[in-house]
Each structure stands twice: as structure tokens, then as C-alpha cells.
Write a protein that holds these residues in place. Structure first.
Motif, PDB file in Angstrom:
ATOM      1  N   LEU A 106       0.879  -1.162   0.000  1.00 58.95           N
ATOM      2  CA  LEU A 106       0.000   0.000   0.000  1.00 58.95           C
ATOM      3  C   LEU A 106       0.917   1.212   0.000  1.00 58.95           C
ATOM      4  O   LEU A 106       1.711   1.379   0.924  1.00 58.95           O
ATOM      5  N   VAL A 135      -3.050   6.911  -3.854  1.00 59.24           N
ATOM      6  CA  VAL A 135      -3.055   5.787  -2.921  1.00 59.24           C
ATOM      7  C   VAL A 135      -3.039   4.547  -3.808  1.00 59.24           C
ATOM      8  O   VAL A 135      -4.046   4.165  -4.397  1.00 59.24           O
ATOM      9  N   GLN A 136      -1.884   3.939  -3.923  1.00 56.45           N
ATOM     10  CA  GLN A 136      -1.641   2.832  -4.838  1.00 56.45           C
ATOM     11  C   GLN A 136      -1.759   1.538  -4.027  1.00 56.45           C
ATOM     12  O   GLN A 136      -0.990   1.312  -3.104  1.00 56.45           O
ATOM     13  N   ARG A 137      -2.715   0.686  -4.392  1.00 52.42           N
ATOM     14  CA  ARG A 137      -3.067  -0.492  -3.608  1.00 52.42           C
ATOM     15  C   ARG A 137      -2.727  -1.774  -4.349  1.00 52.42           C
ATOM     16  O   ARG A 137      -3.609  -2.478  -4.800  1.00 52.42           O
ATOM     17  N   THR A 139      -1.590  -2.367  -7.295  1.00 55.32           N
ATOM     18  CA  THR A 139      -2.053  -2.410  -8.682  1.00 55.32           C
ATOM     19  C   THR A 139      -0.872  -2.284  -9.647  1.00 55.32           C
ATOM     20  O   THR A 139       0.183  -1.771  -9.285  1.00 55.32           O
ATOM     21  N   CYS A 161       1.979  -5.119   2.772  1.00 52.47           N
ATOM     22  CA  CYS A 161       0.571  -5.426   2.991  1.00 52.47           C
ATOM     23  C   CYS A 161       0.369  -6.940   3.024  1.00 52.47           C
ATOM     24  O   CYS A 161       1.252  -7.700   2.626  1.00 52.47           O
TER      25      CYS A 161
END
Length: 189
Positions: A106, A135-137, A139, A161
Motif C-alpha cells: 500500500l 493511494v496505490q493499492r 495495482t 501489505c
């Protein structure tokens, strides 16, 4: 102040680490210039400003400082620090080559200077301006400086994460064209 490895004309960065004196009063424990590492070509470079190796971080007896120094000296840090965090500054040259990649993390990406396109697998790139936050989750994504003449800078804070599964498939780290240059993080095992 040193710009070791810095290739951009942007202002050098300095890391200030705080601590406490023997009486418990807040002090500046150390100040040091960013140590830049160019990325493959001369259109991108990054500086790791700080890492933690556990969450929550242990600040007792400078355990976090010692862990940071150990991982930086080991030269084994991937994009993500398993069970910890990474704070990194990245400078992007004009019209830099965008590489698509995925981290098992995250991330908060903050534009500090210039403009950056956030490129995803689907849809049009999103133009981010100074002060914007991504906010890069975990991906697949990439970063591109669309300017023909000006450099851009982002700050990233990456946090490990839990393993991510989407539609029954594990979303593992993929370094794309950065494979072989960047070390795998090893946090998606």
C-alpha cells in the motif's frame, strides 16, 4: 551538501532524523543528504530516505535507526521492505520512460514538483499536480513526467501489505522492465 548520484537539476534533499537527549528532550539526532541511485537511464533517480523493518516501528534504543542502516548497507532492499516501510524520493526527467510494475504494498505517492501522469492498465492516465496524492493499492501502475523540458519529483511511502487475491488470483509483485535492475522485495512469498 552532496548530491551523490543526483541527476536532476532539482534542489537536493536532506533527511533530518529526530531523537531525544538523556533528559528526554527532543533533538535533531542527524542530518544527511539524500543518496541518489540512477535508474537504468539518465531520466530517473531515487533516494531512499528511511526504512522501517517492522510494524509498529520500535524506536527504543534507536532500534529503527540501526535496522535502517543495516538494510541500506546490505544493498538488499527491494521496492518494498517486508514487514516494514520505505520512504523514497524519485526524480523523473522530462518525458521519462514509463515502466509498468506492481508492488505487493500500500503506497502513498505525493507529487512534490512538476506534474506526473499515473498510468494504469485500463483507462486514461491521470494527471497529478503538485500536492496531489495517489493511494496505490498493489495495482499494476507506472509514472510518467509528461513535460518536454521540466523535471518532476515525487515522494513515496511504501508499506508492506497482506497478500492480495483478486478473482481467485494472487496479485504478486511484478517489476516489469525494472526486473534485473531493481531487487525483488521478497514480500509476496
Amino acid at each position: 551538501m552532496s548530491n551523490a548520484g543526483q541527476i536532476s537539476p532539482l534542489r537536493p534533499v536532506t533527511r533530518h532524523v529526530t531523537g531525544h537527549d538523556a533528559a528526554g528532550k527532543a533533538i535533531i539526532q542527524s542530518s544527511s543528504p539524500g543518496q541518489w541511485k540512477p535508474f537504468k537511464t539518465d531520466d530517473m533517480a531515487f533516494a531512499v530516505m528511511y526504512t522501517t523493518s517492522q510494524f509498529p516501528a520500535d524506536l527504543n534504543d534507536d532500534a529503527d535507526v540501526k535496522a535502517h542502516e543495516k538494510i541500506v548497507q546490505s544493498d538488499q532492499l527491494g521496492l518494498v521492505n517486508p514487514r516494514g516501510t520505505v520512504c523514497r524520493i524519485v526524480d523523473f526527467g522530462p518525458n521519462n520512460k514509463c515502466f509498468i510494475h506492481r508492488t505487493q504494498s500500500l503506497d502513498y505517492g505525493i507529487v512534490l514538483e512538476g506534474e506526473i501522469e499515473m498510468v494504469m492498465e485500463k483507462g486514461e492516465p491521470v494527471l497529478m499536480q503538485r500536492g496531489d496524492v495517489a493511494v496505490q493499492r498493489a495495482t499494476m501502475h507506472g509514472w510518467r513526467n509528461p513535460s518536454e523540458t521540466e523535471w518532476a519529483r515525487m515522494a513515496f511511502v511504501l508499506q508492506d501489505c497482506q497478500p492480495l487475491t483478486v478473482g481467485g488470483s494472487a496479485m504478486k509483485e511484478e517489476l516489469g522492465t525494472a526486473a534485473g535492475f531493481l531487487r525483488p522485495s521478497g514480500n509476496d512469498q
